[in-house]
Design an enzyme around this catalytic site. Structure first.
Site, PDB file in Angstrom:
ATOM      1  CE  LYS A 149      30.759  62.142  83.217  1.00  0.00           C
ATOM      2  NZ  LYS A 149      29.889  62.014  84.381  1.00  0.00           N
ATOM      3  CB  CYS A 177      21.181  56.428  74.857  1.00  0.00           C
ATOM      4  SG  CYS A 177      21.920  57.488  73.624  1.00  0.00           S
ATOM      5  CG  MET A 178      19.123  60.067  72.919  1.00  0.00           C
ATOM      6  SD  MET A 178      17.931  60.728  74.085  1.00  0.00           S
ATOM      7  CE  MET A 178      18.646  60.174  75.605  1.00  0.00           C
ATOM      8  CG  MET A 218      20.238  56.095  79.766  1.00  0.00           C
ATOM      9  SD  MET A 218      19.856  56.074  78.022  1.00  0.00           S
ATOM     10  CE  MET A 218      20.174  57.749  77.614  1.00  0.00           C
ATOM     11  N   GLY A 232      21.832  61.557  76.902  1.00  0.00           N
ATOM     12  CA  GLY A 232      23.057  61.118  77.562  1.00  0.00           C
ATOM     13  C   GLY A 232      24.276  61.701  76.880  1.00  0.00           C
ATOM     14  CD  GLN A 233      26.057  58.766  72.717  1.00  0.00           C
ATOM     15  OE1 GLN A 233      27.201  58.655  72.333  1.00  0.00           O
ATOM     16  NE2 GLN A 233      25.050  58.177  72.121  1.00  0.00           N
TER      17      GLN A 233
HETATM   18  S1  SF4 Z   1      28.334  68.553  80.251  1.00  0.00           S
HETATM   19 FE1  SF4 Z   1      27.885  66.885  81.683  1.00  0.00          FE
HETATM   20  S2  SF4 Z   1      29.870  65.928  82.054  1.00  0.00           S
HETATM   21 FE2  SF4 Z   1      30.274  67.939  81.174  1.00  0.00          FE
HETATM   22  S3  SF4 Z   1      30.542  69.289  82.951  1.00  0.00           S
HETATM   23 FE3  SF4 Z   1      28.397  69.418  82.309  1.00  0.00          FE
HETATM   24  S4  SF4 Z   1      27.346  67.931  83.606  1.00  0.00           S
HETATM   25 FE4  SF4 Z   1      29.530  67.421  83.663  1.00  0.00          FE
END
Ligand code: SF4
Lengths: 775, 78
Positions: A91, A180-181, A364, A401-402
């Site tokens: 990603k 989420c947190m 999560m 997560g974010q």
């Molecule tokens: S911050 Fe998360 S999504 Fe972005 S490169 Fe690192 S592991 Fe991948």
């Protein structure tokens, strides 16, 4: 994006390569292709590399964005970032590909006679400000709300908080980090009195064991997982995966232990039972640094509107705690957790071995839990009893997560009860905020109002008559969207949505504001390990796209608050950061000055005398420790952390005759949350074009379900049809189905339940009861 | 004009050998993984016959354990 680099043929070659890289990422946990993006750049290209954080997860990898002729043409890992040391996941590499998507929101759209009409941004902001003023005049301050994000930048969160709490005088501000947190925050505050992990990612280099609690790191935190795998092959460090579903992380771990949903509470208590029974307690640590407490039980699940709960902590002693744990012997817990006695004892022996360093990771699975705060407390109990905390390689580590769940949602405090320092309920904290914001202290209300779920219930009830969402897509991400989508569509509420792309949430907006994407504005994020990361604007955004912070400021000015928002368009990010850091001055949370953040690839706070504090509460590393002991949990008035007596209680809804399966929801490596960005990145979309429902092969067999067949998943709330997936990406336990939530065409959150943890108010997306039918 | 991408798995510890062998072949572009015995291989050949011949040559490499096709494109020469 690649037009400037090559012709169609090399474009196809590039797509072919990216497909293979993406396929590898899905198949081989933790796989990294470090040189992949750079290899695509032709010799002689005149590329200017600009540093920033990745947009797509809480790991907070450093990226370098290659800019040529004003366009982002490539992304590579920042070798100077100690988070990822030049590595990126799939990603991360592809992130900038979404910005040129054809359906980018480039201008403001205002709904007139049922149709969206392109409108100048000035006029749209006038409409928003007027509507907000008019609503307040007619219905009072608490009839307007803002709902922001753990992907908002620090300045964006800060001006939202200042507008709502300081200028207007309402606590109607919450954010998607509630989803989420919030349990992590409540866990930290109840146990330590101070939010965010005490350790840092460098723990990976020292730990002998990584125990992941309901956490598929191979897909959700891939770069950290690859760092763990490196330690596994280099030093023989071991990864133990404790989960309800066999995932890519389980297969790459040394051992996978599966448990029945919700029984992690009981297993954590059983581990403590074993630690005590076998004499593995670090007695001097516990005596010096810990208290014991219990709270209320049978709290309910918040399923009803206007549900209220306040815990009543009560001190207990070690003996009472030991007595309580008698219900949690491995033999008793094994019966309902479906974890063998041997495996419970094995987990306890890892934590109990004084010669082994252990890091617990979670995200999560533990937070999105109707007893999420308790679950966080219970894992802290294990680390506190054994004294394995706040030392390199030893500690509990709650991952986010974010990308700025910590930096913005938690540190700036974009929750209804929060202020940039402290909480609205505390007079001292309100006075500090009023002083820095230069507003009358009385203006900041002392009572929190709506947390996320209750905020959208209030919209549905007609209590909230104006809502502005920024950097978030609640009509895909909220639980029980089957209620909240029709709620948002009601004429009783005026809806403003700021976003980069159209989403199911912008589909119900009265005004859509065109937001700048990440690299089209300057900003700051804060990742899971307390690292603040600054970046400068790298490219121009299209049309009238504008940073969210600036749109908030423009609305504030139009509402008559110009004196409180004296920032300049060119430098507002820096000016806001300078103002904001006044909240955190001191050794406990001091933040790095801008000039340092501009130079470095992120800096961990507390930043004291030019140095980051990597392990908080440990006097060897943390200058804020002042009790003369080796450890000082200074978040609590007496300097001691709390070991909580928290029982096992069942889930809000469990499978029954009518709805015989557990539904678990989550994410996949290819997509970021609701997919509004990653589904516009062709290679990621192609690799994972739609959601699916995973079955255990035996369940599939007994129901006569074959791979790819359309299956209707329904609950008491709603239904969703998805293709079946058997033995592909993940393997749920028998009696459970798993669905990822990234796909706006298959809205699994129409099916989920809006039950939440009564303390943190974070919903449980991992457990509800469903039935399955072939369609 | 076929363009194909594969994941090539090297035998344990033979990643470098596989990279070298593939790099010697015409029409192959190799991107090795940083941390696993896996390579991304993109082949770009003038026609189906050359594509078949190349594939056979790749499959004959000793250090190659498995070759998995990920994507195939046929780009018209005009
Ligand atoms: S911050 Fe998360 S999504 Fe972005 S490169 Fe690192 S592991 Fe991948």
């Amino acid at each position: 994006m690649y037009n400037s680099l090559s012709n169609r043929r090399s474009f196809i070659k590039r797509m072919a390569k990216l497909s293979a890289v993406t396929a590898a990422a899905a198949m081989f946990p933790g796989i990294i292709f470090a040189d992949e993006q750079e290899a695509a750049i032709p010799n002689g290209a005149n590329i200017n590399w600009k540093k920033g954080p990745c947009r797509f997860c809480g790991v907070g990898c450093g990226i370098l964005v290659g800019v040529e002729n004003g366009k982002a043409v490539a992304v590579k890992g920042d070798p100077n970032s100690s988070v990822n040391k030049g590595l990126l996941c799939v990603k991360g590499y592809h992130q900038t590909m979404c910005i040129q998507s054809k359906d980018r929101l480039t201008h403001a759209l205002v709904k007139k006679n049922g149709k969206y009409v392109q409108t100048s941004l000035n006029e749209a902001l006038d409409i928003v400000a007027n509507k907000m003023k008019e609503t307040i005049a007619l219905h009072g301050k608490d009839s307007v709300a803002m709902y922001t994000s753990g992907q908002s930048t620090i300045p964006e969160g800060y001006v939202a908080s200042k507008l709502m709490k300081g200028a207007i005088g309402t606590n109607n501000l919450d954010c998607n980090a509630r989803l989420c947190m919030a349990s992590a925050v409540a866990g930290f505050l109840t146990t330590f009195g101070a939010d965010e992990p005490m350790g840092c990612y460098e723990d990976i280099e020292y730990a002998d064991y990584f125990i992941t609690w309901g956490n598929n790191m191979a897909e959700m935190h891939p770069v950290l997982f690859s760092r763990m795998l490196e330690q596994k092959s280099k030093r023989g460090a071991k990864i133990i995966d404790f989960a309800t579903r066999t995932s890519r992380s389980s297969t790459a771990s040394d051992k996978s232990i599966l448990f029945e949903p919700q029984t992690d509470l009981a297993v954590a208590n059983a581990i403590c039972y074993e630690v005590i029974k076998n004499g593995w307690v670090n007695n001097s640590f516990v005596e010096k640094h810990c208290n014991f407490s219990k709270g209320l039980i049978n709290m309910g699940y918040g399923i009803e509107d206007k549900y209220k709960f306040k815990d009543k902590p009560e001190k207990i002693n070690f003996e009472a705690y030991k007595e309580f744990l008698k219900d949690y012997s491995p033999e008793k817990v094994s019966k309902y957790s479906k974890v063998s006695v041997k495996d419970i004892k094995y987990l306890a022996s890892i934590y109990g071995d004084p010669n082994k360093k252990v890091v617990s990771y979670w995200c999560m699975g533990m937070n999105q839990h109707t007893r999420g705060t308790w679950m966080n407390n219970l894992v802290y109990n294990i680390h506190l009893l054994t004294g394995k905390i706040s030392q390199p390689g030893n500690g509990p580590f709650s991952l986010t997560g974010q990308p700025s769940a910590c930096g913005t949602a938690r540190e700036v405090g974009t929750f209804t009860h929060k202020l940039p320092k402290g909480v609205v309920m505390n007079e001292k904290h309100r006075r500090l905020a009023a002083k820095i914001w230069k507003v009358p202290y009385e203006r900041i209300p002392a009572k929190p109002t709506y947390h996320a779920t209750e905020m959208f219930r209030a919209v549905d009830r007609g209590d909230i008559k104006f809502i502005w969402t920024q950097v978030t897509n609640p009509l895909v991400s909220l639980p029980k969207t089957s209620r909240y989508r029709p709620g948002m569509k009601k004429d009783s509420c005026f809806v403003v949505v700021s976003d980069v792309f159209p989403t199911p949430t912008s589909d119900v907006a009265d005004v859509i504001l065109p937001a700048s994407w990440h690299i089209e504005k300057s900003g700051l994020y804060g990742n899971s390990e307390r690292r603040t990361q600054h970046w400068n604007k790298m490219v121009e955004g299209p049309g009238e796209t504008t940073p969210d912070a600036w749109m908030t400021i423009e609305v504030a000015k139009r509402m008559g608050f110009s004196d409180l928002f004296p920032y300049s368009k060119e430098n507002h990010v820096e000016e806001i950061y300078e103002e904001y850091t006044q909240f955190h001055e001191g050794a406990k949370h001091g933040m790095a000055p801008l000039e340092v953040l501009k130079r470095e690839s992120g800096v961990i706070w507390p930043y004291v005398d030019g140095k980051s504090t990597q392990w908080r509460f440990n006097a060897k590393y943390d200058p804020a420790c002042s009790n003369g002991e080796s450890f000082h949990f200074y978040g609590k008035p007496d300097g001691k952390a709390v070991i909580w007596q928290r029982p096992y209680e069942p889930a809000a809804e469990s499978p029954d005759k009518e709805y015989p399966f557990w539904l678990n929801t989550g994410r996949v490596i290819e997509h970021w949350h609701t997919g509004s960005m990653t589904r516009r990145i062709p290679v990621l979309h192609k690799a994972m074009p739609n959601a699916y429902v995973e079955f255990h092969p035996e369940d599939a067999k007994s129901l006569g379900i074959r791979n790819g067949e359309n299956i209707k998943i329904s609950s008491r709330r709603g239904a969703c049809v998805l293709p079946a997936s058997i033995n592909e990406r993940g393997l749920p336990t028998k009696g459970q189905v798993f669905v990822p939530f990234f796909d706006e065409n298959m809205l699994i959150n129409d099916v989920t339940l809006d039950a939440f943890c009564p303390i943190s108010k974070e919903p449980d997306y991992k457990k509800c009861a469903v039935k399955v039918e072939k369609v | 004009m076929p363009i194909k991408s594969y994941l090539a798995h090297a035998h344990g510890g033979q990643k470098e050998k596989l990279i070298n062998a593939l790099s010697e072949l015409h029409d192959c572009e190799v991107t090795p993984s940083e941390n696993q015995d896996i390579l991304v291989l993109v082949t770009d050949t003038p026609d189906d016959i050359s594509d078949d011949i190349l594939k056979k040559k790749i499959e004959d490499i000793d250090s190659l354990k498995i070759l998995t096709l990920v994507s195939g494109f046929n780009n018209p020469s005009n």
